[in-house]
Design a protein around this motif. Structure first.
Motif, PDB file in Angstrom:
ATOM      1  N   CYS A  11      42.974  10.607  -5.388  1.00 26.98           N
ATOM      2  CA  CYS A  11      43.395  10.723  -4.048  1.00 26.98           C
ATOM      3  C   CYS A  11      43.335  12.265  -3.842  1.00 26.98           C
ATOM      4  N   PRO A  12      41.953  12.720  -3.511  1.00 26.25           N
ATOM      5  CA  PRO A  12      41.592  13.939  -3.081  1.00 26.25           C
ATOM      6  C   PRO A  12      42.161  14.427  -1.801  1.00 26.25           C
ATOM      7  N   THR A  13      42.595  15.531  -1.622  1.00 21.21           N
ATOM      8  CA  THR A  13      43.045  16.037  -0.441  1.00 21.21           C
ATOM      9  C   THR A  13      41.942  16.922   0.466  1.00 21.21           C
ATOM     10  N   VAL A  14      42.341  17.290   1.491  1.00 21.68           N
ATOM     11  CA  VAL A  14      41.511  18.415   2.279  1.00 21.68           C
ATOM     12  C   VAL A  14      42.596  19.053   3.084  1.00 21.68           C
ATOM     13  N   GLU A  15      42.514  20.170   3.198  1.00 25.56           N
ATOM     14  CA  GLU A  15      43.748  20.978   4.236  1.00 25.56           C
ATOM     15  C   GLU A  15      43.057  21.987   4.699  1.00 25.56           C
ATOM     16  N   VAL A  16      43.135  22.090   6.174  1.00 28.44           N
ATOM     17  CA  VAL A  16      42.808  23.477   6.937  1.00 28.44           C
ATOM     18  C   VAL A  16      43.686  23.891   7.925  1.00 28.44           C
ATOM     19  N   ASP A  17      43.744  25.101   8.145  1.00 34.29           N
ATOM     20  CA  ASP A  17      44.739  25.699   8.945  1.00 34.29           C
ATOM     21  C   ASP A  17      44.175  26.931   9.992  1.00 34.29           C
ATOM     22  N   ILE A  18      44.919  27.071  10.767  1.00 36.78           N
ATOM     23  CA  ILE A  18      44.525  27.919  12.001  1.00 36.78           C
ATOM     24  C   ILE A  18      45.924  28.760  12.643  1.00 36.78           C
ATOM     25  N   LEU A  19      45.829  30.109  13.051  1.00 38.00           N
ATOM     26  CA  LEU A  19      46.836  30.658  13.553  1.00 38.00           C
ATOM     27  C   LEU A  19      46.413  30.503  15.175  1.00 38.00           C
ATOM     28  N   ILE A  20      47.661  29.972  16.010  1.00 38.75           N
ATOM     29  CA  ILE A  20      47.366  29.767  17.312  1.00 38.75           C
ATOM     30  C   ILE A  20      48.162  30.739  18.216  1.00 38.75           C
ATOM     31  N   ASP A  21      47.760  31.445  19.301  1.00 40.10           N
ATOM     32  CA  ASP A  21      48.440  32.300  19.947  1.00 40.10           C
ATOM     33  C   ASP A  21      49.270  31.468  21.133  1.00 40.10           C
ATOM     34  N   ALA A  22      50.235  30.703  20.585  1.00 38.62           N
ATOM     35  CA  ALA A  22      51.121  29.752  21.564  1.00 38.62           C
ATOM     36  C   ALA A  22      52.192  29.331  20.795  1.00 38.62           C
ATOM     37  N   PRO A  23      53.343  29.016  21.394  1.00 37.55           N
ATOM     38  CA  PRO A  23      54.430  28.587  20.488  1.00 37.55           C
ATOM     39  C   PRO A  23      54.444  27.175  20.278  1.00 37.55           C
ATOM     40  N   PRO A  24      54.826  26.791  19.046  1.00 37.08           N
ATOM     41  CA  PRO A  24      54.872  25.498  18.523  1.00 37.08           C
ATOM     42  C   PRO A  24      55.094  24.372  19.646  1.00 37.08           C
ATOM     43  N   ALA A  25      55.834  24.440  20.724  1.00 40.37           N
ATOM     44  CA  ALA A  25      56.196  23.529  21.498  1.00 40.37           C
ATOM     45  C   ALA A  25      55.001  23.282  22.565  1.00 40.37           C
ATOM     46  N   ALA A  26      53.897  24.323  22.772  1.00 39.43           N
ATOM     47  CA  ALA A  26      52.638  24.046  23.213  1.00 39.43           C
ATOM     48  C   ALA A  26      51.818  23.519  22.391  1.00 39.43           C
ATOM     49  N   VAL A  27      51.614  23.901  21.389  1.00 42.24           N
ATOM     50  CA  VAL A  27      50.898  23.115  20.360  1.00 42.24           C
ATOM     51  C   VAL A  27      51.007  21.627  20.148  1.00 42.24           C
ATOM     52  N   TRP A  28      52.487  21.400  20.157  1.00 47.88           N
ATOM     53  CA  TRP A  28      52.877  20.042  19.654  1.00 47.88           C
ATOM     54  C   TRP A  28      52.432  19.187  20.858  1.00 47.88           C
ATOM     55  N   ASP A  29      52.581  19.570  22.031  1.00 41.22           N
ATOM     56  CA  ASP A  29      52.095  18.411  23.173  1.00 41.22           C
ATOM     57  C   ASP A  29      50.542  18.100  22.880  1.00 41.22           C
ATOM     58  N   LEU A  30      49.843  18.950  22.219  1.00 38.59           N
ATOM     59  CA  LEU A  30      48.385  18.619  21.961  1.00 38.59           C
ATOM     60  C   LEU A  30      48.463  17.724  20.769  1.00 38.59           C
ATOM     61  N   VAL A  31      48.985  18.311  19.512  1.00 41.05           N
ATOM     62  CA  VAL A  31      49.024  17.434  18.236  1.00 41.05           C
ATOM     63  C   VAL A  31      49.652  16.153  18.462  1.00 41.05           C
ATOM     64  N   SER A  32      50.636  15.865  19.040  1.00 40.71           N
ATOM     65  CA  SER A  32      51.218  14.508  19.205  1.00 40.71           C
ATOM     66  C   SER A  32      50.555  13.585  20.228  1.00 40.71           C
ATOM     67  N   ASP A  33      49.637  13.889  20.584  1.00 40.83           N
ATOM     68  CA  ASP A  33      48.672  13.108  21.529  1.00 40.83           C
ATOM     69  C   ASP A  33      47.580  12.494  20.668  1.00 40.83           C
ATOM     70  N   ILE A  34      47.851  11.149  20.235  1.00 33.83           N
ATOM     71  CA  ILE A  34      47.150  10.464  19.375  1.00 33.83           C
ATOM     72  C   ILE A  34      45.617  10.374  19.717  1.00 33.83           C
ATOM     73  N   SER A  35      45.117  10.566  20.982  1.00 36.42           N
ATOM     74  CA  SER A  35      43.644  10.453  21.155  1.00 36.42           C
ATOM     75  C   SER A  35      43.178  11.920  21.396  1.00 36.42           C
ATOM     76  N   MET A  36      43.823  12.823  21.220  1.00 39.63           N
ATOM     77  CA  MET A  36      43.308  14.243  21.272  1.00 39.63           C
ATOM     78  C   MET A  36      42.337  14.773  20.221  1.00 39.63           C
ATOM     79  N   PRO A  37      42.339  14.245  19.082  1.00 41.30           N
ATOM     80  CA  PRO A  37      41.439  14.606  18.213  1.00 41.30           C
ATOM     81  C   PRO A  37      39.872  14.170  18.405  1.00 41.30           C
TER      82      PRO A  37
END
Length: 176
Positions: A11-37
Motif C-alpha cells: 500500500c505505497p503512498t505519495v504526498e505533495v504539499d504547497i504553501l498557498i497565500d490564501a486563507p483555508p476557507a478560500a482554498v477549501w472552496d477549490l478542494v471540495s469541488d470534486i471536479s476541480m482536479p
C-alpha cells in the motif's frame, strides 16, 4: 517496503504539499469541488455526485461520487468514491471502491488544509490498495515487473498531484 522497490501489497503512498497565500476557507472552496482536479490532471476527467446522493444538500462522510479517468495504457473508466474524511476548511478525503467490491478500497485520497502564517499549507496524499485496481491486472500479467509498474504509477500520481496543488495555489491566489 522500500522506496526503490515498491510493491502493491505494501500500500505505497505519495504526498505533495504547497504553501498557498490564501486563507483555508478560500482554498477549501477549490478542494471540495470534486471536479476541480480535472483542470490540472492528465488523467482525471471529472466527477459527479452519485445518483442516490444527488439530493444531498451537503457532502458528508459516507456520501458517494463517481470519478471519470483516462490513461493511454488503460483507456477510460469510472470509479465509485466514498467520502471518508470531511471537515470544512480542514480535510477532504475519499476512498475508491476496488474491483473486490464494496467495502474494500483500491486507493485512498486526501486533501489536508492547515493554517500557516497568513496562508494555507495544502497537502494532497494518496495510498494505493489494499483492494484490486486496474493496476492489479498489469501486475498479474507481468509479476516480474511489479516493482517497475508500481514505481511508474507512483511517479504518475506524484506528477498529477503536484500539478493539482500548484493549480489550486494559482486559482486561490488569483482570487485574492
Amino acid at each position: 517496503m522500500t522506496e526503490d522497490a515498491p510493491r502493491y501489497a505494501d500500500c505505497p503512498t505519495v504526498e505533495v504539499d504547497i504553501l498557498i497565500d490564501a486563507p483555508p476557507a478560500a482554498v477549501w472552496d477549490l478542494v471540495s469541488d470534486i471536479s476541480m482536479p480535472a483542470r490540472f490532471s492528465s488523467e482525471f476527467r471529472g466527477a459527479r455526485w452519485a445518483a442516490e446522493e444527488a439530493k444531498e444538500a451537503e457532502p458528508a462522510v459516507g456520501v458517494c461520487f463517481v470519478g471519470r479517468n483516462e490513461h493511454p495504457a488503460i483507456g477510460t473508466w469510472e470509479t465509485r468514491c466514498t467520502l471518508t474524511d470531511y471537515e470544512v476548511a480542514k480535510v477532504f478525503g475519499y476512498e475508491v471502491e476496488s474491483f473486490d467490491g464494496p467495502g474494500v478500497s483500491s486507493s485512498a485520497w486526501r486533501f489536508t488544509l492547515a493554517p500557516e502564517g497568513g496562508g494555507t499549507r495544502l497537502t494532497q496524499w494518496m495510498r494505493m490498495g489494499p483492494g484490486r485496481s486496474g493496476l492489479s491486472f498489469a501486475i498479474e500479467a507481468m509479476p516480474d515487473k511489479e516493482v517497475r509498474i508500481v514505481a511508474r504509477r507512483l511517479k504518475e500520481h506524484r506528477a498529477n498531484m503536484t500539478a493539482t496543488v500548484t493549480g489550486i495555489k494559482g486559482l486561490a491566489e488569483a482570487a485574492r
